[in-house]
Design an enzyme around this catalytic site. Structure first.
Site, PDB file in Angstrom:
ATOM      1  N   ASN A   1       0.868  -1.173   0.000  1.00 47.20           N
ATOM      2  CA  ASN A   1       0.000   0.000   0.000  1.00 47.20           C
ATOM      3  C   ASN A   1       0.904   1.222   0.000  1.00 47.20           C
ATOM      4  O   ASN A   1       1.513   1.548   1.020  1.00 47.20           O
ATOM      5  CB  ASN A   1      -0.893  -0.039   1.250  1.00 47.20           C
ATOM      6  CG  ASN A   1      -1.695   1.236   1.423  1.00 47.20           C
ATOM      7  OD1 ASN A   1      -1.753   2.084   0.525  1.00 47.20           O
ATOM      8  ND2 ASN A   1      -2.319   1.377   2.584  1.00 47.20           N
ATOM      9  N   TRP A   2       0.984   1.869  -1.138  1.00 45.31           N
ATOM     10  CA  TRP A   2       1.913   3.005  -1.259  1.00 45.31           C
ATOM     11  C   TRP A   2       1.380   4.269  -0.590  1.00 45.31           C
ATOM     12  O   TRP A   2       2.098   5.250  -0.480  1.00 45.31           O
ATOM     13  CB  TRP A   2       2.215   3.266  -2.742  1.00 45.31           C
ATOM     14  CG  TRP A   2       3.266   2.358  -3.301  1.00 45.31           C
ATOM     15  CD1 TRP A   2       3.635   1.123  -2.833  1.00 45.31           C
ATOM     16  CD2 TRP A   2       4.116   2.619  -4.425  1.00 45.31           C
ATOM     17  NE1 TRP A   2       4.648   0.598  -3.595  1.00 45.31           N
ATOM     18  CE2 TRP A   2       4.962   1.496  -4.591  1.00 45.31           C
ATOM     19  CE3 TRP A   2       4.236   3.674  -5.330  1.00 45.31           C
ATOM     20  CZ2 TRP A   2       5.917   1.415  -5.603  1.00 45.31           C
ATOM     21  CZ3 TRP A   2       5.185   3.595  -6.345  1.00 45.31           C
ATOM     22  CH2 TRP A   2       6.012   2.472  -6.470  1.00 45.31           C
ATOM     23  N   LYS A   3       0.110   4.249  -0.173  1.00 43.05           N
ATOM     24  CA  LYS A   3      -0.491   5.438   0.462  1.00 43.05           C
ATOM     25  C   LYS A   3      -0.262   6.658  -0.446  1.00 43.05           C
ATOM     26  O   LYS A   3      -0.276   6.519  -1.662  1.00 43.05           O
ATOM     27  CB  LYS A   3       0.062   5.611   1.879  1.00 43.05           C
ATOM     28  CG  LYS A   3      -0.073   4.309   2.686  1.00 43.05           C
ATOM     29  CD  LYS A   3       0.227   4.437   4.142  1.00 43.05           C
ATOM     30  CE  LYS A   3       0.030   3.095   4.836  1.00 43.05           C
ATOM     31  NZ  LYS A   3       0.231   3.151   6.278  1.00 43.05           N
TER      32      LYS A   3
ATOM     33  N   GLU B   1      -6.511   4.718   8.084  1.00 47.25           N
ATOM     34  CA  GLU B   1      -6.229   6.130   7.768  1.00 47.25           C
ATOM     35  C   GLU B   1      -7.436   6.780   7.094  1.00 47.25           C
ATOM     36  O   GLU B   1      -7.704   7.969   7.290  1.00 47.25           O
ATOM     37  CB  GLU B   1      -4.965   6.222   6.895  1.00 47.25           C
ATOM     38  CG  GLU B   1      -3.716   5.929   7.733  1.00 47.25           C
ATOM     39  CD  GLU B   1      -2.534   5.363   6.969  1.00 47.25           C
ATOM     40  OE1 GLU B   1      -2.516   5.427   5.718  1.00 47.25           O
ATOM     41  OE2 GLU B   1      -1.610   4.844   7.631  1.00 47.25           O
TER      42      GLU B   1
ATOM     43  N   GLY C   1       3.082  -1.115   4.150  1.00 46.81           N
ATOM     44  CA  GLY C   1       3.152   0.300   3.807  1.00 46.81           C
ATOM     45  C   GLY C   1       4.561   0.707   3.438  1.00 46.81           C
ATOM     46  O   GLY C   1       5.035   0.456   2.334  1.00 46.81           O
ATOM     47  N   GLY C   2       5.268   1.317   4.385  1.00 47.21           N
ATOM     48  CA  GLY C   2       6.582   1.897   4.124  1.00 47.21           C
ATOM     49  C   GLY C   2       7.559   0.975   3.419  1.00 47.21           C
ATOM     50  O   GLY C   2       8.274   1.400   2.498  1.00 47.21           O
TER      51      GLY C   2
ATOM     52  N   SER D   1       3.924  -2.318  10.118  1.00 44.38           N
ATOM     53  CA  SER D   1       5.378  -2.420  10.332  1.00 44.38           C
ATOM     54  C   SER D   1       5.973  -3.748   9.879  1.00 44.38           C
ATOM     55  O   SER D   1       6.953  -4.227  10.461  1.00 44.38           O
ATOM     56  CB  SER D   1       5.728  -2.141  11.797  1.00 44.38           C
ATOM     57  OG  SER D   1       5.380  -0.808  12.137  1.00 44.38           O
TER      58      SER D   1
ATOM     59  N   GLU E   1      -5.059  -4.802  10.628  1.00 44.34           N
ATOM     60  CA  GLU E   1      -3.996  -3.821  10.803  1.00 44.34           C
ATOM     61  C   GLU E   1      -4.221  -3.052  12.103  1.00 44.34           C
ATOM     62  O   GLU E   1      -4.991  -2.080  12.129  1.00 44.34           O
ATOM     63  CB  GLU E   1      -3.989  -2.819   9.641  1.00 44.34           C
ATOM     64  CG  GLU E   1      -3.686  -3.442   8.298  1.00 44.34           C
ATOM     65  CD  GLU E   1      -3.117  -2.408   7.331  1.00 44.34           C
ATOM     66  OE1 GLU E   1      -2.053  -2.678   6.767  1.00 44.34           O
ATOM     67  OE2 GLU E   1      -3.706  -1.331   7.172  1.00 44.34           O
TER      68      GLU E   1
ATOM     69  N   HIS F   1      -9.346   1.280   5.196  1.00 44.74           N
ATOM     70  CA  HIS F   1      -8.053   1.436   5.873  1.00 44.74           C
ATOM     71  C   HIS F   1      -8.230   2.395   7.046  1.00 44.74           C
ATOM     72  O   HIS F   1      -8.995   3.352   6.961  1.00 44.74           O
ATOM     73  CB  HIS F   1      -7.005   1.966   4.889  1.00 44.74           C
ATOM     74  CG  HIS F   1      -5.619   1.892   5.436  1.00 44.74           C
ATOM     75  ND1 HIS F   1      -5.141   2.798   6.349  1.00 44.74           N
ATOM     76  CD2 HIS F   1      -4.620   0.996   5.224  1.00 44.74           C
ATOM     77  CE1 HIS F   1      -3.898   2.462   6.671  1.00 44.74           C
ATOM     78  NE2 HIS F   1      -3.557   1.376   6.010  1.00 44.74           N
TER      79      HIS F   1
ATOM     80  N   GLY G   1       3.265   2.071  10.832  1.00 40.39           N
ATOM     81  CA  GLY G   1       4.299   3.096  10.734  1.00 40.39           C
ATOM     82  C   GLY G   1       5.065   3.357  12.024  1.00 40.39           C
ATOM     83  O   GLY G   1       5.767   4.362  12.153  1.00 40.39           O
TER      84      GLY G   1
HETATM   85  P1  13P Z   1       3.437   0.276   7.522  1.00 39.50           P
HETATM   86  O1  13P Z   1       3.864  -1.003   6.871  1.00 39.50           O
HETATM   87  O2  13P Z   1       4.160   1.475   7.000  1.00 39.50           O
HETATM   88  O3  13P Z   1       3.399   0.164   9.001  1.00 39.50           O
HETATM   89  O4  13P Z   1       1.900   0.515   7.049  1.00 39.50           O
HETATM   90  C1  13P Z   1       0.995  -0.519   7.165  1.00 39.50           C
HETATM   91  C2  13P Z   1      -0.243  -0.154   6.449  1.00 39.50           C
HETATM   92  O5  13P Z   1      -0.987   0.719   6.879  1.00 39.50           O
HETATM   93  C3  13P Z   1      -0.534  -0.848   5.188  1.00 39.50           C
HETATM   94  O6  13P Z   1      -1.829  -0.609   4.759  1.00 39.50           O
END
Ligand code: 13P
Length: 249
Positions: A10-12, A97, A231-232, A210, A165, A95, A171
Site C-alpha cells: 500500500n503506497w499510500k 487512515e 506500507g513503508g 510495520s 492492521e 483502511h 508506521g
Molecule cells: P506500515 O507497513 O508502513 O506500518 O503501514 C501498514 C499499512 O498501513 C498498510 O496498509
C-alpha cells in the site's frame, strides 16, 4: 486447502511517475526468484493506469479506496468502475487512515466493498484496533465487530480479502507478539466460518503494520496469517522483495 498467500504493498500518498522504476525493478526480482504468493501493489490513483499497463502477469495492481457509487456528482472521488477501467484488480477499503482522516464508518466501508464486488474486483477490507482498545482487553471484540459490519453479505474467498492492521502498529516499527497475532487471526477465522460456513476457511487474512524484510518470515508463519499488507517497506523494490522471501523456500 490453505489459500494462496497475498503480499500487497500500500503506497499510500507516495509515488510519482518516476516511481515506475521501482515497479520495473520488482518485476525483475520476482522473475528471477518467484515467490509462492500473489504480489500486489496499490499505488496512488494517479499511477494505477500506468502501473497496470506495465506490471505484467506477476504483479497485480489495485486502488487504495473508492466511492460507493459508480459515477455522479462527487468531486474528487474515484469509483470502482474507474479503477477497473484503469486495470485495477483489487481495491483496499476501510483502511484505518481513511476511517480516521475521512470519518469512514463500517456502513460506508461495507457500501464501498459492495461497489468493488459489483465491478468484479476483489475488496481488501481492513480492520484494526487502537492501542487504548487493546490495553482495555477489547481488541478481538472490536475487530470482529468492525468486520461483521464492514464485510458485505456477498463476500466470498474469491472476491474478498481481510486485512488486520492494528492502528498502533502502522508506521511505528511495533508489531503484535506472535501469540497476540495468532489469537486475533484465529478469532477472525472463527468468525468467518461462523458467518460463511466452510467457505470461511478460504478467505485470506492479511496482517499489516510495520511488516519488513526482517520480521516478515516470523509474522507470515503465524497460523491463519495468509500474507501481508505493507506500507513503508513496499515503496522500494529491494525492501518489498525482501518481504517476499517469507514465501521463498
Ligand atoms: P506500515 O507497513 O508502513 O506500518 O503501514 C501498514 C499499512 O498501513 C498498510 O496498509
Amino acid at each position: 486447502m490453505k489459500p494462496m498467500p497475498l503480499v500487497a504493498g500500500n503506497w499510500k500518498m507516495n509515488g510519482l511517475r518516476a516511481s515506475q522504476a521501482e515497479l520495473d525493478a520488482l518485476k525483475h526480482m520476482i522473475a528471477e526468484a518467484p515467490p509462492q504468493c500473489e504480489v500486489l501493489i496499490c499505488p496512488p490513483f494517479t499511477l494505477v493506469g500506468a502501473f497496470s499497463a506495465a506490471s505484467g502477469e506477476t504483479i497485480g495492481i489495485g486502488g487504495q479506496d473508492c466511492h460507493a457509487k459508480v459515477s455522479g456528482a462527487h468531486t474528487g472521488d474515484i469509483s470502482a468502475a474507474m479503477l477497473k477501467d484503469c486495470g485495477a484488480k483489487y481495491v483496499i477499503v476501510g483502511h484505518s487512515e481513511r476511517r480516521a482522516d475521512h470519518g469512514e464508518t463500517d456502513d460506508m466501508v461495507r457500501a464501498k466493498a459492495e461497489a468493488v464486488l459489483a465491478e468484479g474486483l476483489v475488496a481488501i477490507v481492513c480492520a484494526g484496533e487502537r492501542e487504548d482498545v487493546r490495553d482495555a482487553g477489547k481488541a478481538c471484540e472490536h475487530v470482529l465487530s468492525q468486520l461483521a459490519s464492514s464485510v458485505p453479505e456477498g463476500a466470498t474467498p474469491e472476491n474478498t480479502v481481510i486485512a488486520y492492521e492494528p492502528v498502533w502498529a502502522i508506521g511505528t516499527g511495533r508489531t503484535p507478539t506472535t501469540g497476540n497475532l495468532e489469537e486475533m487471526h484465529g478469532a477472525i477465522r472463527a468468525a468467518l466460518v461462523e458467518r460463511f460456513g466452510a467457505a470461511g476457511n478460504g478467505f485470506r487474512i492479511l496482517y499489516g503494520g510495520s511488516v519488513n524484510a526482517g520480521n516478515a518470515r516470523d509474522l507470515m508463519a503465524v497460523a491463519n496469517v495468509d500474507g501481508g499488507l505493507v506500507g513503508g517497506a513496499s515503496l522500494k523494490a529491494a525492501d518489498f522483495n525482501g518481504i517476499m522471501d517469507a514465501y521463498r523456500g
